[in-house]
Design a protein around this motif. Structure first.
Motif, PDB file in Angstrom:
ATOM      1  N   ARG A 149       0.794  -1.448   0.077  1.00  0.00           N
ATOM      2  CA  ARG A 149       0.216  -0.331  -0.235  1.00  0.00           C
ATOM      3  C   ARG A 149       1.147   1.333  -0.172  1.00  0.00           C
ATOM      4  NH1 ARG A 149      -3.173   3.276   4.106  1.00  0.00           N
ATOM      5  NH2 ARG A 149      -5.068   3.690   2.959  1.00  0.00           N
ATOM      6  N   ALA A 150       1.703   1.315   0.982  1.00  0.00           N
ATOM      7  CA  ALA A 150       3.267   2.744   0.562  1.00  0.00           C
ATOM      8  C   ALA A 150       3.337   2.583  -0.200  1.00  0.00           C
ATOM      9  CB  ALA A 150       3.529   2.085   1.937  1.00  0.00           C
ATOM     10  N   GLU A 151       3.989   1.862  -1.109  1.00  0.00           N
ATOM     11  CA  GLU A 151       4.668   1.497  -2.565  1.00  0.00           C
ATOM     12  C   GLU A 151       3.559   2.142  -3.736  1.00  0.00           C
ATOM     13  OE1 GLU A 151       6.262  -1.540  -4.141  1.00  0.00           O
ATOM     14  OE2 GLU A 151       6.952  -2.583  -1.672  1.00  0.00           O
ATOM     15  N   GLN A 152       2.276   1.746  -3.508  1.00  0.00           N
ATOM     16  CA  GLN A 152       1.537   2.455  -4.228  1.00  0.00           C
ATOM     17  C   GLN A 152       1.600   3.972  -3.680  1.00  0.00           C
ATOM     18  OE1 GLN A 152      -1.416  -1.141  -3.809  1.00  0.00           O
ATOM     19  NE2 GLN A 152      -1.945  -0.916  -6.095  1.00  0.00           N
ATOM     20  N   ILE A 153       1.120   4.078  -3.181  1.00  0.00           N
ATOM     21  CA  ILE A 153       0.993   5.818  -2.980  1.00  0.00           C
ATOM     22  C   ILE A 153       1.669   6.343  -3.144  1.00  0.00           C
ATOM     23  CG2 ILE A 153       0.206   7.815  -0.583  1.00  0.00           C
ATOM     24  CD1 ILE A 153      -0.965   5.142   1.019  1.00  0.00           C
ATOM     25  N   ASP A 171       1.976   8.229   5.235  1.00  0.00           N
ATOM     26  CA  ASP A 171       0.873   8.273   6.568  1.00  0.00           C
ATOM     27  C   ASP A 171      -0.199   6.250   5.815  1.00  0.00           C
ATOM     28  OD1 ASP A 171      -1.658   8.252   8.207  1.00  0.00           O
ATOM     29  OD2 ASP A 171      -0.877   9.794   8.804  1.00  0.00           O
ATOM     30  N   LEU A 172       0.090   5.123   6.440  1.00  0.00           N
ATOM     31  CA  LEU A 172      -0.744   4.462   6.610  1.00  0.00           C
ATOM     32  C   LEU A 172      -2.422   4.587   6.427  1.00  0.00           C
ATOM     33  CD1 LEU A 172       1.589   1.953   7.192  1.00  0.00           C
ATOM     34  CD2 LEU A 172       1.425   2.506   4.791  1.00  0.00           C
ATOM     35  N   ALA A 173      -2.608   5.433   7.765  1.00  0.00           N
ATOM     36  CA  ALA A 173      -3.919   5.595   7.429  1.00  0.00           C
ATOM     37  C   ALA A 173      -4.500   6.184   7.437  1.00  0.00           C
ATOM     38  CB  ALA A 173      -4.435   6.382   9.196  1.00  0.00           C
ATOM     39  N   SER A 174      -4.148   7.466   6.804  1.00  0.00           N
ATOM     40  CA  SER A 174      -4.647   8.599   5.443  1.00  0.00           C
ATOM     41  C   SER A 174      -4.476   8.417   4.284  1.00  0.00           C
ATOM     42  CB  SER A 174      -4.038   9.991   5.741  1.00  0.00           C
ATOM     43  OG  SER A 174      -3.094   9.767   5.195  1.00  0.00           O
ATOM     44  N   GLY A 175      -3.355   7.348   4.269  1.00  0.00           N
ATOM     45  CA  GLY A 175      -3.391   7.212   2.546  1.00  0.00           C
ATOM     46  C   GLY A 175      -2.590   7.787   1.797  1.00  0.00           C
ATOM     47  N   LYS A 176      -2.136   8.924   2.467  1.00  0.00           N
ATOM     48  CA  LYS A 176      -1.596  10.634   2.038  1.00  0.00           C
ATOM     49  C   LYS A 176      -0.083  10.141   2.213  1.00  0.00           C
ATOM     50  CE  LYS A 176      -6.001  13.581   2.017  1.00  0.00           C
ATOM     51  NZ  LYS A 176      -6.560  14.201   2.546  1.00  0.00           N
ATOM     52  N   ARG A 181       3.429   5.050   9.901  1.00  0.00           N
ATOM     53  CA  ARG A 181       4.023   5.639   8.821  1.00  0.00           C
ATOM     54  C   ARG A 181       5.251   4.652   8.079  1.00  0.00           C
ATOM     55  NH1 ARG A 181       4.102  10.292  12.021  1.00  0.00           N
ATOM     56  NH2 ARG A 181       6.410   9.748  12.778  1.00  0.00           N
ATOM     57  N   ALA A 182       5.114   4.890   6.619  1.00  0.00           N
ATOM     58  CA  ALA A 182       6.537   4.070   6.380  1.00  0.00           C
ATOM     59  C   ALA A 182       7.552   4.945   5.195  1.00  0.00           C
ATOM     60  CB  ALA A 182       5.725   3.261   4.875  1.00  0.00           C
ATOM     61  N   GLU A 183       8.491   4.818   4.862  1.00  0.00           N
ATOM     62  CA  GLU A 183       8.719   5.894   4.629  1.00  0.00           C
ATOM     63  C   GLU A 183       9.503   4.671   2.832  1.00  0.00           C
ATOM     64  OE1 GLU A 183      12.149   8.285   7.935  1.00  0.00           O
ATOM     65  OE2 GLU A 183      12.825   6.302   6.289  1.00  0.00           O
TER      66      GLU A 183
END
Length: 268
Positions: free
Chosen positions: A87-91, A152-157, A133-135
């Protein structure tokens, strides 16, 4: 969270030998194609937000991609789950940089380096349920830029983006493999091919026949280097520990592969 990218340290200088010959090389127990540090995390892919434009052009181009499904999540300081990493990669990998960035082989999109759990601020550490959060880090060969996007994994931004030039994190496995491919194809790789033939009685034709570990090579005040490698540091340059798969080591440490301009050079 801002992360000082200058803390990423390039690989240490390594003594070189005169020719590419088979030697016994002892590597650290954790040497596996990546060094500790910026590239020691799980492979990930990143990206930059789309730039705004004015008037009707902005209305036409501002196509917002929906955030991917959240999937399985961790809590607190648990390692990122596979779903969170995807998910972090896609965002992080927005449409703008996905189209304009360039990877190590010259393809579209920046080169994936790592996806790691982001550090917390001192205030957040004391919270019962701190944010996750993911870096997502990558190297963009289009303009030799090292970029970290904080998601920010919660907000998806994307919460933060940092870009620096002249910072060289340890090379990823894919980058080491591409460096080996360039070396094999170059005249300076003839010694490597001869030694491989001596060790296996087979011709060396591609990087899949080798186990390779890459280390950053850079020119600075402490390492003047030859004139042909003056751009290493601004460019992405690597040296390789090279080994026959399940076999002998072949010393190629005197050779430097500039991945940015796709050339091979000899030290000394």
């Amino acid at each position: 969270m801002h992360r000082h990218l200058g803390k990423v340290v390039a690989g240490a200088a390594i003594a070189v030998t005169a020719t590419a010959v088979m030697v016994g090389v002892t590597l650290p127990s954790d040497a596996s194609g990546q060094e500790k540090g910026a590239a020691a995390g799980r492979d990930g892919g990143p990206q930059s937000s789309t730039a705004e434009q004015g008037g009707s052009a902005r209305q036409q181009s501002a196509v917002v991609e929906s955030a991917p499904v959240q999937g399985k999540t961790g809590t607190g300081r648990d390692p990122l789950t596979d779903d969170e990493m995807k998910r972090a990669e896609q965002i992080a990998l927005g449409r703008n940089l996905r189209d304009s960035g360039e990877n190590v082989t010259g393809g579209k999109g920046p080169q994936r380096l790592a996806v790691d759990l982001a550090e917390l601020s001192p205030e957040e550490v004391a919270q019962a349920d701190p944010p996750r959060r993911a870096e997502v880090s990558y190297y963009d060969y289009k303009d030799d830029a090292y970029v970290i996007k904080t998601v920010d994994l919660a907000s998806g931004k994307v919460a933060d983006t940092e870009t620096q030039h002249g910072v060289q994190p340890p090379p990823s496995r894919d980058e080491a493999r591409e460096a080996a491919r360039l070396l094999i194809a170059d005249k300076l790789g003839d010694g490597l091919k001869r030694d491989y033939k001596d060790a296996t009685s087979r011709a060396l034709t591609g990087p899949d026949q080798l186990t390779v570990t890459g280390f950053v090579y850079r020119v600075d005040e402490e390492n003047a280097g030859p004139a042909a490698l003056a751009d290493c540091g601004k460019h992405r340059c690597v040296r390789l520990f090279t080994r026959v798969v399940n076999g002998q080591w072949i010393d190629t440490r005197q050779l430097v592969i500039d991945l940015s301009d796709r050339t091979v050079h000899r030290l000394g």
